[in-house]
Write an enzyme that holds these catalytic residues in place. Structure first.
Site, PDB file in Angstrom:
ATOM      1  N   GLY A  50     -14.670   1.238  -9.704  1.00 22.96           N
ATOM      2  CA  GLY A  50     -15.227   1.527  -8.375  1.00 22.96           C
ATOM      3  C   GLY A  50     -16.240   2.655  -8.460  1.00 22.96           C
ATOM      4  O   GLY A  50     -17.374   2.547  -7.966  1.00 22.96           O
ATOM      5  N   HIS A  51     -15.818   3.751  -9.123  1.00 21.51           N
ATOM      6  CA  HIS A  51     -16.749   4.877  -9.303  1.00 21.51           C
ATOM      7  C   HIS A  51     -17.969   4.436 -10.109  1.00 21.51           C
ATOM      8  O   HIS A  51     -19.102   4.792  -9.788  1.00 21.51           O
ATOM      9  CB  HIS A  51     -16.060   6.019 -10.057  1.00 21.51           C
ATOM     10  CG  HIS A  51     -14.866   6.595  -9.365  1.00 21.51           C
ATOM     11  ND1 HIS A  51     -13.583   6.471  -9.848  1.00 21.51           N
ATOM     12  CD2 HIS A  51     -14.759   7.319  -8.224  1.00 21.51           C
ATOM     13  CE1 HIS A  51     -12.744   7.101  -9.056  1.00 21.51           C
ATOM     14  NE2 HIS A  51     -13.423   7.626  -8.054  1.00 21.51           N
ATOM     15  N   VAL A 190     -14.778  -2.226  -4.920  1.00 19.43           N
ATOM     16  CA  VAL A 190     -14.495  -2.936  -6.172  1.00 19.43           C
ATOM     17  C   VAL A 190     -12.988  -3.151  -6.257  1.00 19.43           C
ATOM     18  O   VAL A 190     -12.207  -2.220  -6.013  1.00 19.43           O
ATOM     19  CB  VAL A 190     -15.006  -2.142  -7.390  1.00 19.43           C
ATOM     20  CG1 VAL A 190     -14.643  -2.854  -8.684  1.00 19.43           C
ATOM     21  CG2 VAL A 190     -16.510  -1.942  -7.294  1.00 19.43           C
TER      22      VAL A 190
HETATM   23  P1  AMP Z   1     -12.660   9.543  -5.031  1.00 22.88           P
HETATM   24  O1  AMP Z   1     -12.791   9.928  -6.468  1.00 22.88           O
HETATM   25  O2  AMP Z   1     -11.431   8.750  -4.736  1.00 22.88           O
HETATM   26  O3  AMP Z   1     -12.874  10.698  -4.099  1.00 22.88           O
HETATM   27  O4  AMP Z   1     -13.860   8.541  -4.749  1.00 22.88           O
HETATM   28  C1  AMP Z   1     -15.177   8.889  -5.028  1.00 22.88           C
HETATM   29  C2  AMP Z   1     -16.083   7.847  -4.451  1.00 22.88           C
HETATM   30  O5  AMP Z   1     -15.788   6.580  -5.045  1.00 22.88           O
HETATM   31  C3  AMP Z   1     -15.913   7.665  -2.940  1.00 22.88           C
HETATM   32  O6  AMP Z   1     -17.182   7.469  -2.351  1.00 22.88           O
HETATM   33  C4  AMP Z   1     -15.068   6.423  -2.860  1.00 22.88           C
HETATM   34  O7  AMP Z   1     -15.238   5.707  -1.657  1.00 22.88           O
HETATM   35  C5  AMP Z   1     -15.585   5.629  -4.035  1.00 22.88           C
HETATM   36  N1  AMP Z   1     -14.592   4.623  -4.444  1.00 22.88           N
HETATM   37  C6  AMP Z   1     -13.287   4.842  -4.723  1.00 22.88           C
HETATM   38  N2  AMP Z   1     -12.688   3.658  -5.002  1.00 22.88           N
HETATM   39  C7  AMP Z   1     -13.620   2.701  -4.886  1.00 22.88           C
HETATM   40  C8  AMP Z   1     -13.616   1.277  -5.026  1.00 22.88           C
HETATM   41  N3  AMP Z   1     -12.506   0.602  -5.349  1.00 22.88           N
HETATM   42  N4  AMP Z   1     -14.769   0.616  -4.827  1.00 22.88           N
HETATM   43  C9  AMP Z   1     -15.900   1.279  -4.479  1.00 22.88           C
HETATM   44  N5  AMP Z   1     -15.973   2.610  -4.326  1.00 22.88           N
HETATM   45  C10 AMP Z   1     -14.849   3.315  -4.526  1.00 22.88           C
END
Ligand code: AMP
Length: 295
Positions: A50-51, A190
């Protein structure tokens, strides 16, 4: 590895790990003066596909990409998982090695919140329901750290995932209300091959819970099917989502709703762009997921 100066190393493709915000700001200004377009991808690390999809989107649109990795203490409540949140810097850097990233910004907590820090951003109205209600103070921490990141990493564009749908709206409103000149991009969710939305918190799940966690995705699929069947009244949809979660033995539900995709107010009929939002606990792990509903 710990985020200290020894981390200022080349990881690959000139990606440089920077722990000092002022050094990052300088480096970015230098590139901007040369006319380079800068993309920022804020994360809390424990990187997954996702990241990496955000990084790819950023690379597509920008000349230089900066990824920040910071587990932000101010967005966690006292009963939440700040202490046990996965910190996997070494493998994060490996994951980024092939991604053509220019800088990886890894600030320390004391750099972001030095002794005497006391200024916070008041989140916008759209931060009040749902996550805002369940996680008191969460968005105050989010908008504060994101604004700080925007100032330390003055990018042209910042990339966020639809996975955190409300967070994205909150950041868009903050940027608009405070005249922040960073464009905000929304990137699609994702998922694992079976549909579970990727999340750093998925690693808390044991095998049984991992299976149960699919209930969130299945609940969203139920709604999509109803929309495809021509259903427009949302009451039955919310009930169907709740039933799908309960059938998957997910009993602790924080919220399940169908809301206006701009205001996040619950709607009775699907007569505008809407979003189905779920937050629920699988065991001790709190998961969120959503899908946009277009009619
Ligand atoms: P986090 O590390 O959880 O704070 O997420 C960092 C960024 O990655 C944020 O903008 C989240 O929305 C994005 N993100 C986390 N999981 C996913 C995913 N499965 N698909 C797309 N973006 C994601």
């Amino acid at each position: 590895l710990t985020p200290d100066d020894s981390l200022r190393q080349e990881i690959s493709n000139n990606a440089r790990v920077i722990t000092d915000g002022e050094a990052l700001r300088k480096a970015i200004h230098q590139e901007r003066r040369k006319g380079r377009r800068i993309g920022l991808v804020p994360t809390m690390g424990a990187l997954h596909e996702g990241h990496l999809s955000l990084v790819r989107a950023a690379r597509k649109e920008c000349d230089c990409v900066v990824v920040s990795i910071f587990v932000n203490p101010t967005q966690f409540g006292p009963q939440e998982d700040f202490r046990k949140y996965p910190r996997t810097l070494e493998s994060d850097l490996e994951a980024l090695a092939g991604a053509d990233v220019r800088w990886v910004f890894v600030p320390s907590a004391t750099q972001m919140y030095p002794e005497g820090f006391s200024t916070y951003v008041q989140p916008p109205k759209v931060a009040s329901p749902w996550e805002g209600e369940c996680r008191s103070g969460h968005f105050r921490g989010v908008v504060t750290v994101v604004l700080k990141l925007f100032l330390l990493a003055p990018a042209d564009v910042a990339f966020f995932g639809q996975k955190d749908f409300q967070q994205l709206l909150v950041i868009q409103h903050m940027a608009r209300d405070l005249n922040v000149s960073v464009d905000i991009r929304r990137c699609p969710i994702v998922r694992e091959p079976d549909g579970l939305a990727m999340s750093s918190r998925n690693r808390y799940l044991n095998n049984v819970e991992r299976q149960r966690a699919l209930g969130l995705f299945h609940a969203l699929q139920t709604v999509e099917q109803q929309v495809a069947d021509g259903v427009r009244d949302t009451r039955g949809m919310v009930e169907a989502m709740q039933k799908t979660l309960t059938d998957a033995e997910i009993s602790r539900i924080d919220y399940v709703t169908i809301a206006d995709a701009e205001t996040l107010e619950p709607i009775q009929r699907l007569d505008r762009e809407a979003v189905a939002l779920i937050a629920a606990f699988v065991g001790k792990t709190r998961l969120i997921d959503n899908c946009l509903l277009n009619v």
